[in-house]
Design a protein around this motif. Sequence first.
Motif, PDB file in Angstrom:
ATOM      1  N   LEU A 150       0.815  -1.210   0.000  1.00  0.00           N
ATOM      2  CA  LEU A 150       0.000   0.000   0.000  1.00  0.00           C
ATOM      3  C   LEU A 150       0.852   1.266   0.000  1.00  0.00           C
ATOM      4  O   LEU A 150       0.599   2.196  -0.784  1.00  0.00           O
ATOM      5  CB  LEU A 150      -0.932   0.000   1.217  1.00  0.00           C
ATOM      6  CG  LEU A 150      -1.773   1.262   1.435  1.00  0.00           C
ATOM      7  CD1 LEU A 150      -2.752   1.454   0.281  1.00  0.00           C
ATOM      8  CD2 LEU A 150      -2.527   1.179   2.764  1.00  0.00           C
ATOM      9  N   PHE A 151       1.873   1.298   0.859  1.00  0.00           N
ATOM     10  CA  PHE A 151       2.644   2.530   1.036  1.00  0.00           C
ATOM     11  C   PHE A 151       3.866   2.644   0.129  1.00  0.00           C
ATOM     12  O   PHE A 151       4.396   3.740  -0.064  1.00  0.00           O
ATOM     13  CB  PHE A 151       3.089   2.660   2.497  1.00  0.00           C
ATOM     14  CG  PHE A 151       1.960   2.920   3.449  1.00  0.00           C
ATOM     15  CD1 PHE A 151       1.266   4.112   3.404  1.00  0.00           C
ATOM     16  CD2 PHE A 151       1.572   1.970   4.386  1.00  0.00           C
ATOM     17  CE1 PHE A 151       0.215   4.362   4.268  1.00  0.00           C
ATOM     18  CE2 PHE A 151       0.526   2.201   5.253  1.00  0.00           C
ATOM     19  CZ  PHE A 151      -0.163   3.404   5.196  1.00  0.00           C
ATOM     20  N   ILE A 152       4.320   1.535  -0.433  1.00  0.00           N
ATOM     21  CA  ILE A 152       5.504   1.553  -1.296  1.00  0.00           C
ATOM     22  C   ILE A 152       5.143   1.273  -2.760  1.00  0.00           C
ATOM     23  O   ILE A 152       5.404   2.100  -3.647  1.00  0.00           O
ATOM     24  CB  ILE A 152       6.566   0.536  -0.827  1.00  0.00           C
ATOM     25  CG1 ILE A 152       6.932   0.776   0.641  1.00  0.00           C
ATOM     26  CG2 ILE A 152       7.801   0.624  -1.720  1.00  0.00           C
ATOM     27  CD1 ILE A 152       7.572   2.108   0.917  1.00  0.00           C
ATOM     28  N   LEU A 153       4.515   0.137  -3.008  1.00  0.00           N
ATOM     29  CA  LEU A 153       4.238  -0.267  -4.394  1.00  0.00           C
ATOM     30  C   LEU A 153       3.147   0.584  -5.050  1.00  0.00           C
ATOM     31  O   LEU A 153       3.286   0.982  -6.215  1.00  0.00           O
ATOM     32  CB  LEU A 153       3.846  -1.737  -4.449  1.00  0.00           C
ATOM     33  CG  LEU A 153       4.915  -2.755  -4.065  1.00  0.00           C
ATOM     34  CD1 LEU A 153       4.383  -4.172  -4.232  1.00  0.00           C
ATOM     35  CD2 LEU A 153       6.166  -2.562  -4.907  1.00  0.00           C
ATOM     36  N   PHE A 154       2.074   0.836  -4.320  1.00  0.00           N
ATOM     37  CA  PHE A 154       0.962   1.581  -4.919  1.00  0.00           C
ATOM     38  C   PHE A 154       1.369   2.987  -5.376  1.00  0.00           C
ATOM     39  O   PHE A 154       1.007   3.392  -6.502  1.00  0.00           O
ATOM     40  CB  PHE A 154      -0.215   1.641  -3.947  1.00  0.00           C
ATOM     41  CG  PHE A 154      -1.424   2.328  -4.513  1.00  0.00           C
ATOM     42  CD1 PHE A 154      -2.096   1.782  -5.596  1.00  0.00           C
ATOM     43  CD2 PHE A 154      -1.884   3.515  -3.973  1.00  0.00           C
ATOM     44  CE1 PHE A 154      -3.210   2.413  -6.132  1.00  0.00           C
ATOM     45  CE2 PHE A 154      -2.995   4.152  -4.498  1.00  0.00           C
ATOM     46  CZ  PHE A 154      -3.663   3.606  -5.574  1.00  0.00           C
ATOM     47  N   PRO A 155       2.093   3.766  -4.570  1.00  0.00           N
ATOM     48  CA  PRO A 155       2.545   5.082  -5.065  1.00  0.00           C
ATOM     49  C   PRO A 155       3.428   4.976  -6.312  1.00  0.00           C
ATOM     50  O   PRO A 155       3.322   5.806  -7.221  1.00  0.00           O
ATOM     51  CB  PRO A 155       3.339   5.651  -3.877  1.00  0.00           C
ATOM     52  CG  PRO A 155       2.748   4.988  -2.687  1.00  0.00           C
ATOM     53  CD  PRO A 155       2.425   3.593  -3.139  1.00  0.00           C
ATOM     54  N   ILE A 156       4.290   3.940  -6.365  1.00  0.00           N
ATOM     55  CA  ILE A 156       5.142   3.741  -7.552  1.00  0.00           C
ATOM     56  C   ILE A 156       4.273   3.430  -8.771  1.00  0.00           C
ATOM     57  O   ILE A 156       4.505   3.956  -9.874  1.00  0.00           O
ATOM     58  CB  ILE A 156       6.154   2.603  -7.311  1.00  0.00           C
ATOM     59  CG1 ILE A 156       7.148   2.997  -6.222  1.00  0.00           C
ATOM     60  CG2 ILE A 156       6.892   2.249  -8.599  1.00  0.00           C
ATOM     61  CD1 ILE A 156       8.103   1.887  -5.818  1.00  0.00           C
ATOM     62  N   GLU A 157       3.249   2.606  -8.567  1.00  0.00           N
ATOM     63  CA  GLU A 157       2.335   2.272  -9.668  1.00  0.00           C
ATOM     64  C   GLU A 157       1.601   3.507 -10.160  1.00  0.00           C
ATOM     65  O   GLU A 157       1.388   3.678 -11.375  1.00  0.00           O
ATOM     66  CB  GLU A 157       1.343   1.209  -9.196  1.00  0.00           C
ATOM     67  CG  GLU A 157       1.980  -0.154  -8.925  1.00  0.00           C
ATOM     68  CD  GLU A 157       1.121  -1.074  -8.098  1.00  0.00           C
ATOM     69  OE1 GLU A 157       1.531  -2.231  -7.886  1.00  0.00           O
ATOM     70  OE2 GLU A 157       0.040  -0.642  -7.637  1.00  0.00           O
ATOM     71  N   MET A 158       1.229   4.380  -9.237  1.00  0.00           N
ATOM     72  CA  MET A 158       0.539   5.607  -9.625  1.00  0.00           C
ATOM     73  C   MET A 158       1.457   6.530 -10.416  1.00  0.00           C
ATOM     74  O   MET A 158       1.014   7.211 -11.352  1.00  0.00           O
ATOM     75  CB  MET A 158       0.005   6.326  -8.378  1.00  0.00           C
ATOM     76  CG  MET A 158      -1.168   5.631  -7.703  1.00  0.00           C
ATOM     77  SD  MET A 158      -2.631   5.514  -8.784  1.00  0.00           S
ATOM     78  CE  MET A 158      -3.026   7.260  -8.985  1.00  0.00           C
ATOM     79  N   VAL A 159       2.737   6.560 -10.051  1.00  0.00           N
ATOM     80  CA  VAL A 159       3.705   7.395 -10.773  1.00  0.00           C
ATOM     81  C   VAL A 159       3.822   6.937 -12.218  1.00  0.00           C
ATOM     82  O   VAL A 159       3.853   7.748 -13.148  1.00  0.00           O
ATOM     83  CB  VAL A 159       5.081   7.358 -10.074  1.00  0.00           C
ATOM     84  CG1 VAL A 159       6.152   7.973 -10.975  1.00  0.00           C
ATOM     85  CG2 VAL A 159       5.022   8.103  -8.747  1.00  0.00           C
TER      86      VAL A 159
END
Length: 236
Positions: A150-159
Amino acid sequence: MNYKNEIVCKNCGTKNFDFEYICKNCKAFLRNRIVNIDLGETLLRLIDSPSETFLKIKFSEHKNYIFFLLFFISIRFLILSRFFSVPFVFEPIKLNLPLLVIISFLITLIFFVIISLSIQKILLLLKVKARFRDILAVMTYSFLPNLFALFILFPIEMVFYGEYLFSNNPYPFQIKESIFYFLLSLETLCVLWSVFLFYVGIKEFTYSRIFSLIFSIIVWIVITLTLYWQSKIFLI
């Protein structure tokens, strides 16, 4: 009835359940007292000593951060259910995000309570007496890898994908294929890690690898079905 998780007091010979730290007869200490769960230490120890860590979680008097963790787990579940809906979304239902988060949290809370109560009843059939709050705490902490996602992978995916992360026209893998499959592999590892941690945690109650493995598989099948059901109701 004799229970598998009974321990004998070395001072007076009275049988006590393993979650008790003081003998009910002579008040002698049966083990070290564990008052609180240290979140930072728990996160680190789940990597190298998950079995020992779940014992501390099981025996702790105060189950710290349970609702805090369940809230973020519910957000993770909401995101996963949205991924489930991607192939079927053409005219999405318009619901505001705060409402979705609240509903997802309630569904997650009810789900964890029902599963924990069910496991408690099943353990009684296996001649193991366990406290509901111990099972709930162990189950909740086994989902910590999902918070990494949630806090690491999801923000990267959004980028990388932005508004197209939940799109089927085009699908994310059609935009950046290699990155998509790399991130998908990490997402899969987080889920498998949670499955493993759940297995290890439940084993501290059942004292059986076979039953723990069965519990883990059944619970994760139910989770998958619940997320699929949630995706049908809350398409955003």
